[in-house]
Design an enzyme around this catalytic site. Structure first.
Site, short mmCIF file in Angstrom:
data_model
loop_
_atom_site.label_atom_id
_atom_site.label_comp_id
_atom_site.label_asym_id
_atom_site.label_seq_id
_atom_site.Cartn_x
_atom_site.Cartn_y
_atom_site.Cartn_z
N GLU A 174 0.82 -1.22 0.00
CA GLU A 174 0.00 0.00 0.00
C GLU A 174 0.85 1.26 0.00
O GLU A 174 0.76 2.12 0.88
CB GLU A 174 -0.99 -0.03 1.16
CG GLU A 174 -2.03 -1.15 1.01
CD GLU A 174 -3.19 -1.05 1.98
OE1 GLU A 174 -4.29 -1.50 1.63
OE2 GLU A 174 -2.99 -0.53 3.10
N GLU A 280 -6.01 -7.05 -2.18
CA GLU A 280 -6.67 -7.10 -0.88
C GLU A 280 -8.13 -6.67 -1.02
O GLU A 280 -8.41 -5.63 -1.63
CB GLU A 280 -6.01 -6.15 0.14
CG GLU A 280 -4.58 -6.47 0.51
CD GLU A 280 -4.05 -5.54 1.58
OE1 GLU A 280 -4.88 -4.90 2.27
OE2 GLU A 280 -2.82 -5.44 1.72
#
Length: 347
Positions: A174, A280
């Protein structure tokens, strides 16, 4: 996913984001006529917590309420891939090199394909936290590039020695505003971030040239964030194969965010010629029916990405349940029994 401190923290981007940009794009998405090959489409789960859960004797139960290996339950629900995070020197002996090797070998023996997610930190790396490992804190930028290379090469070589060659490797987790702050903060120095990515890329390809390297951001619906990042990386010579995304909608907005994520995925394919993957996802565990609908839809949308370039979808820690780190977006109920949410992966 994000860092924990008593209760779930809201994810924060490193740049100002806006959903409204999706209403003014100047291109049109090609008709969704091609689909990803069902035989190669990744239906996966991140199970980085599994070792720790098992060490505390948390149990998992299948559809019939029978205690069973968590990985077997996932496999029986159509999952074919496992994602494992790796930290450099974590405080506990979970998600370190030894733990990742153990779980990767276990998953490989069960027939799963493997993704390794390098956080390049001793703790959670996410949009709000990209803390250098303690042992790297005093290194200059050249030292950080070498550390990224050496750590990536070391872990992947150790896995290869045990018969595991990951199909995918994430270079950072991320990384909305880069990694290894402050040197690798993208908004301050995109070139540094690109070069750190290249260090991980080169190390990965040195171990296995066919492993696909992923650059992963959160908020897969936010096209402005992705254009900012990948325009910047392109301008600075970053090397990677796949654009990875996270997506954690609420029950009230999942349909809109799924559509915006598909629009963004198709834009990434058209704009950069890259493959895309949803690395995700998660949904409120208290409503498994809605979670199943969300998952079914994002799976289908990812399969429909233009040119068959949507590689797959990974559920983040679906086996978590109850009071485990107060995470409430798993796919098991409060007593550890799998819910119908995972039935989305069966087809």
């Amino acid at each position: 996913m994000f860092k924990w401190s008593g209760k779930i923290m809201k994810r924060i981007s490193g740049v100002v984001l806006s959903l409204s940009i999706l209403t003014g794009l100047s291109y049109s998405v090609a008709p969704l006529t091609s689909t990803a090959d069902a035989a190669t489409f990744a239906k996966g789960a991140d199970v980085g917590w599994l070792s720790e859960m098992e060490s505390y004797n948390w149990a998992f139960y299948n559809d019939a309420g029978v205690k069973q290996d968590a990985l077997q339950i996932l496999k029986d629900h159509g999952m074919n891939s496992i994602r494992l995070r790796v930290w450099v020197n974590p405080a506990k002996n979970f998600s370190n090199k030894a733990d990742v090797i153990k779980q990767a070998v276990r998953a490989k023996k069960m027939g799963f394909r493997i993704m390794i997610d390098f956080h390049y930190s001793d703790v959670w790396a996410d949009p709000a936290h990209q803390t250098k490992p303690k042992d790297w804190a005093s290194k200059d930028f050249n030292g950080l590039m070498k550390a990224v290379y050496d750590h990536t090469y070391d872990v992947l070589t150790a896995l290869k020695a045990q018969g595991v060659t990951p199909e995918w490797v994430q270079v950072g987790n991320e990384t909305n505003n880069g990694m290894l702050w402050e040197e690798g903060r993208a908004s301050a120095n995109m070139k540094n971030f690109a070069w750190l990515i290249n260090s991980g890329y080169d190390a990965t390809k040195a171990v296995n040239s066919s492993t696909k390297v992923i650059v992963h951001l959160s908020n897969g619906y936010d096209n402005s964030l992705y254009r900012w990042m990948f325009d910047g990386l392109k301008a600075n010579g970053a090397k990677y194969d796949v654009i990875g995304m996270s997506l954690y909608p609420e029950k009230s907005n999942w349909q809109a965010l799924n559509q915006q994520t598909l629009t963004n995925m198709n834009d990434m394919v058209a704009r950069y010629g890259k493959e895309v993957m949803v690395c995700e996802v998660g949904m409120d565990a208290s409503d498994p029916a809605t979670s199943k609908a969300f998952l079914t839809d994002i799976l289908n949308k990812t399969r429909s990405v233009s040119g068959g370039k949507g590689l797959g979808v990974f559920y983040w820690e679906p086996q978590s349940y109850g009071t485990w780190y107060e995470y409430t977006k798993g796919a098991f109920d409060a007593k550890g029994k799998v819910t119908i949410a995972l039935d989305a992966f069966l087809n």
